[in-house]
Design a protein around this motif. Structure first.
Motif, short mmCIF file in Angstrom:
data_model
loop_
_atom_site.label_atom_id
_atom_site.label_comp_id
_atom_site.label_asym_id
_atom_site.label_seq_id
_atom_site.Cartn_x
_atom_site.Cartn_y
_atom_site.Cartn_z
N ASN A 179 1.05 -11.66 -1.88
CA ASN A 179 0.05 -10.62 -1.63
C ASN A 179 0.70 -9.26 -1.42
OD1 ASN A 179 -2.19 -12.25 -1.94
ND2 ASN A 179 -2.30 -12.77 0.22
N ARG A 180 1.82 -9.23 -0.65
CA ARG A 180 2.51 -7.96 -0.42
C ARG A 180 3.03 -7.38 -1.73
NH1 ARG A 180 4.10 -10.81 3.93
NH2 ARG A 180 6.09 -11.43 3.02
N GLU B 68 0.18 -6.13 -3.89
CA GLU B 68 -0.32 -4.86 -3.33
C GLU B 68 0.61 -3.70 -3.70
OE1 GLU B 68 -2.43 -2.99 0.59
OE2 GLU B 68 -1.29 -4.83 0.85
N GLN B 69 1.92 -3.93 -3.68
CA GLN B 69 2.86 -2.87 -4.08
C GLN B 69 2.63 -2.46 -5.53
OE1 GLN B 69 6.70 -4.57 -3.31
NE2 GLN B 69 6.66 -4.07 -1.12
N SER C 108 -0.96 -0.63 -5.80
CA SER C 108 -1.18 0.59 -5.01
C SER C 108 -1.13 1.87 -5.86
CB SER C 108 -0.24 0.67 -3.81
OG SER C 108 1.09 0.84 -4.23
N THR D 189 -5.96 -1.45 -2.68
CA THR D 189 -5.33 -2.23 -1.61
C THR D 189 -5.45 -3.71 -1.98
OG1 THR D 189 -7.37 -2.51 -0.37
CG2 THR D 189 -6.07 -0.52 0.10
N ALA D 190 -4.85 -4.55 -1.16
CA ALA D 190 -4.91 -6.00 -1.40
C ALA D 190 -6.35 -6.49 -1.41
CB ALA D 190 -4.11 -6.74 -0.32
N GLN E 152 -8.99 -4.75 -2.25
CA GLN E 152 -9.80 -4.11 -3.29
C GLN E 152 -9.55 -4.63 -4.70
OE1 GLN E 152 -8.86 0.00 -2.61
NE2 GLN E 152 -10.17 0.14 -0.80
N TRP E 153 -8.37 -5.14 -4.99
CA TRP E 153 -8.12 -5.56 -6.37
C TRP E 153 -8.85 -6.85 -6.72
CZ3 TRP E 153 -5.97 -10.22 -7.45
CH2 TRP E 153 -5.12 -10.81 -6.52
N THR F 134 -15.62 -3.25 1.47
CA THR F 134 -14.71 -3.13 0.32
C THR F 134 -15.43 -2.50 -0.86
OG1 THR F 134 -13.40 -5.02 1.05
CG2 THR F 134 -13.24 -4.43 -1.28
N ARG G 98 -15.86 1.19 -0.51
CA ARG G 98 -14.63 1.93 -0.84
C ARG G 98 -14.42 2.01 -2.36
NH1 ARG G 98 -12.91 -1.24 3.85
NH2 ARG G 98 -12.90 0.20 5.60
#
Length: 183
Positions: A51-52, A55-56, A59, A64-65, A67-68, A99, A102
């Motif tokens: 997940n991290r 997200e990178q 971004s 964000t994690a 939102q995708w 979410t 946003r």
């Protein structure tokens, strides 16, 4: 209860396969369930790491994690209501609504009331949302491939098979000592 009645009632309910002594790996001890030996903790850590990294990669797209995922589900899975998006994302409807707020503010989605049932809201991607959604799967593939570096195709297929088997085993009802004594 007769032997026949007992076997009839057990054949109708799906229960987990018996775990033999040789199959039991974990014992309720701090050593057995240490973080470096605990499959549940390791799976959770891998999920967090994936997940991290995803997200990178997303971004720069302004995501964000949280939102995708809805964008992928709307674009690729054709899931288009807030309730279904929440259910498939394993989040509550309030979190999904925030979410979607946003994503709408970023001009990635629009919300339209269903003409047949005004209680239902349909989510659609904007042109901008479609462009962004098409860039998410490559980011996911890159993240997965990074985590699977050094694995052979056979190992990856084995890993998938083992994880599917764990999920299947988890679908069986759990017989706990308290529920067994209630019957």
């Amino acid at each position: 209860m007769s032997k026949r009645a007992s076997s009839d009632s057990t054949s109708k309910t799906k229960t987990a396969p018996a775990i033999g002594k040789q199959q039991a790996f974990y014992t309720p001890s701090p050593l057995s369930l240490a973080p470096n030996n605990n499959v549940g903790i390791l799976i959770k850590r891998v999920q967090g790491s994936l997940n991290r990294m995803i997200e990178q990669h997303v971004s720069p797209l302004g995501l964000t994690a949280m939102q995708w995922r809805p964008l992928v589900m709307i674009h690729h899975l054709r899931i288009n209501t807030p309730a279904e998006l929440a259910r498939h994302s394993h989040v509550d409807t309030g979190a999904m609504t925030r979410t979607l707020d946003r994503l709408e503010a970023k001009n990635f989605i629009t919300r339209q009331r269903c003409p047949d049932d005004r209680r239902v809201v349909r989510i659609e991607l904007t042109a901008n949302g479609t462009l962004v959604a098409e860039q998410i799967l490559p980011a996911i593939a890159l993240s997965l491939n990074t985590h699977l570096q050094g694995f052979s195709k056979g190992e990856i297929h084995s890993l998938i098979s083992l994880l599917e088997r764990m999920l299947s085993n988890g679908d069986f009802p759990v017989d706990t000592p308290s529920s067994a004594s209630e019957s």
